[in-house]
Design an enzyme around this catalytic site. Sequence first.
Site, short mmCIF file in Angstrom:
data_model
loop_
_atom_site.label_atom_id
_atom_site.label_comp_id
_atom_site.label_asym_id
_atom_site.label_seq_id
_atom_site.Cartn_x
_atom_site.Cartn_y
_atom_site.Cartn_z
N GLU A 91 0.81 -1.22 0.00
CA GLU A 91 0.00 0.00 0.00
C GLU A 91 0.85 1.27 0.00
O GLU A 91 0.52 2.24 -0.68
CB GLU A 91 -0.88 -0.04 1.25
CG GLU A 91 -2.04 0.91 1.26
CD GLU A 91 -2.87 0.70 2.53
OE1 GLU A 91 -3.21 1.70 3.15
OE2 GLU A 91 -3.15 -0.46 2.88
N ASP A 92 1.95 1.25 0.76
CA ASP A 92 2.70 2.48 1.02
C ASP A 92 4.11 2.53 0.43
O ASP A 92 4.81 3.53 0.58
CB ASP A 92 2.83 2.71 2.54
CG ASP A 92 1.46 2.89 3.20
OD1 ASP A 92 0.53 3.31 2.49
OD2 ASP A 92 1.34 2.61 4.40
#
Length: 718
Positions: A91-92
């Site tokens: 996600e990051d």
Amino acid sequence: MSADLSAIIDYEAMIDADAAAFLEAAARYLRPEDVQLLRQAFELSRAAHEGQTRKSGEPYITHPLAVATMLTEWRLDVQGLAAALLHDVLEDTGVTKPTLVEKFGRTIADLVDGLSKLERLEYQTKETAQAENFRKMVLAMARDIRVIIVKLADRLHNMRTLDAMREDKRQRIALETLEIYAPIANRIGLNKVYRELQDLAFKHLHPHRYHVLSKAVRAARGNRREVVSKILHSVSQKLVECNIEATIKGREKNLFSIYKKMQEKHLSFSEVLDIYGFRVIVNDVPSCYLALGALHSLYKPIPGKFKDYIAIPKGNGYQSLHTTLFGPYGTPVEMQIRTREMNSVAEAGVASHWMYKSGDASLDAAHQRTHQWLQSILDIQAESDDAVEFFEHIKIDLFPDEVYVFTPKGKIIVLPQGSTPVDFAYAVHTDIGHRCIAARVNHSLMPLRTVLRNGDTVEVITSTQSKPNPSWLSFVQSGRARSCIRNYLKSLQHEEAAQLGERLLKQAVSALASTPLTLDDALHAAYLTQYGEKDQPFDDVLADIGVGKLLPIVVARRLAELAGERTGENVHIGPVTIRGNEGGAVQLATCCHPIPGDDILGVITKGQGLLVHRVVCPNTKRVDHDKLLDVTWDSTKERMFGVNISILARNERGALAEIATAISQASANIESVDTQDTHVGDGFIHIHFRLQVESLAHLGKVLNEVQQIDVVQQAERR
């Protein structure tokens, strides 16, 4: 945390120490090769999150490390712990799923993927985005329960460190925790997590109430210490007299449950007497009932306050005997009596699978019930068309209050509180629900909207001719029943709408084409390829026509053009005529507010009909040419159209009234008006009107009337 303090802390040394403690905890129950894999997962996560910090200023890696360490308390397996360490890398960071598959295997990569949000996709609203993310997580959880166990540990750590967030974000996350994650923790039996999430959410949603109540509870501890110690002594003595080996624990109710009781029963804190409870833990099931008898002989039981969750466990596998007694000085005393295995399930729920691999029957029952709930989630997903609807259905099923009823053969069915025979019918089987016409409750014929109570025996009467009634949606409680009924009604409405759409399309085609046009499968396929969605059946297009989302004449034109391309004929078709009162099939653009007399252009939007703009509107310049359609106004005047005008006037008394009178005399309606200062100079004001006019000519007449007024300097269309 201040910048000076952040500079002093040696984060690298702190992270190394925390990582060593985590690996040591994992090594107590995992193999050396598993610990080595966790070391690799930690190093990859640390490198991927390099340079990223949390709102508190700490390096981001401290968060996944804390989550994984928390999960070692539940003795989660190596794959779950690795997923916890890596849960934010997709996600990051720049790490991809194929990389995770290559380094750690498909299972760990799938777990991490299930924990990742869909934030890279664009949604119309935050609610839709939240619902889509929730659906993704829940479906991953249904495939592998470790997804939600890691997610709950992730949420618990985030809630413990929420103070660093902005207040509005704290409120949003706390509300989501209270509505979604705390009930999920309860549903899968993680009782300690459930209580802590409730209290942390309460703290951030109502900080003042939380601090006042926690102060009152601390004060009450001192005041009631004598009563508590007296009860503990009396209960211990009585159980010894009865030769029952037991461990007795005093427990304090969590703040949120006290707050909820005060709210629901309109009590002050001093009136909530049972903030303390006691837990009696014995060796086996017979001892539970012997202990119950001993306690009832010590203190009188309060009628109606006894529940046997051993004979009839809760939906999440929880088992215990609950009784409330009249204690010393008239204080109500809540007692829970259970075995050690039952206590394990009550504290850790489905996570007890990793903590206690003893093959105990109560643990197996808890896992079986969780599996049944997850299967029901998959059934609801199959019946729900969109994520928001699915989200709402699941939220209904997360309410902790349940009712336990029986089939005529004695099988227990667990339903949400307030459920009816219709909920029962759908819980047995979808077809039983669809064909339900009546029900017997405790052998008596009862209405389908009858609210079921614990212990009721329900028998459903069906008919092959019956079908779901839309009115059922007003009283059913379970997410499964609601989704099944909605899905059936939608399919029924879809079928009827498609039949109507087919008739309207045939009429449009016959009115449009000079030579007969054959609507065959090949032509339908050509239309869907160019103007439809991937794998969309043509029935969906017909249904959209039937419910007014698409104009039949627009679809007919497209089909005629495609038929001409196929035969090599040059098909020339005139513009589509617009009246402006076609409903959802035709919408007038709010950016340029076209009115009759304007040169207009149609923009075809998938599934939403025709959007009409003025030709001069800059928004049409960005539209693909194949989505543009020639349109023209119908000559009949059947309605008024919205238009905005701007007037620059001297700021004199009575100016607004004079302008409004002129507009009214020109037979236009005023919908709204607002004013603002101008930069032209002192003594002038801009007045913006939203009017209803018949046409461009009518608007011209209105502007002409307004410009005749002395105080008006300028009047124009906006």
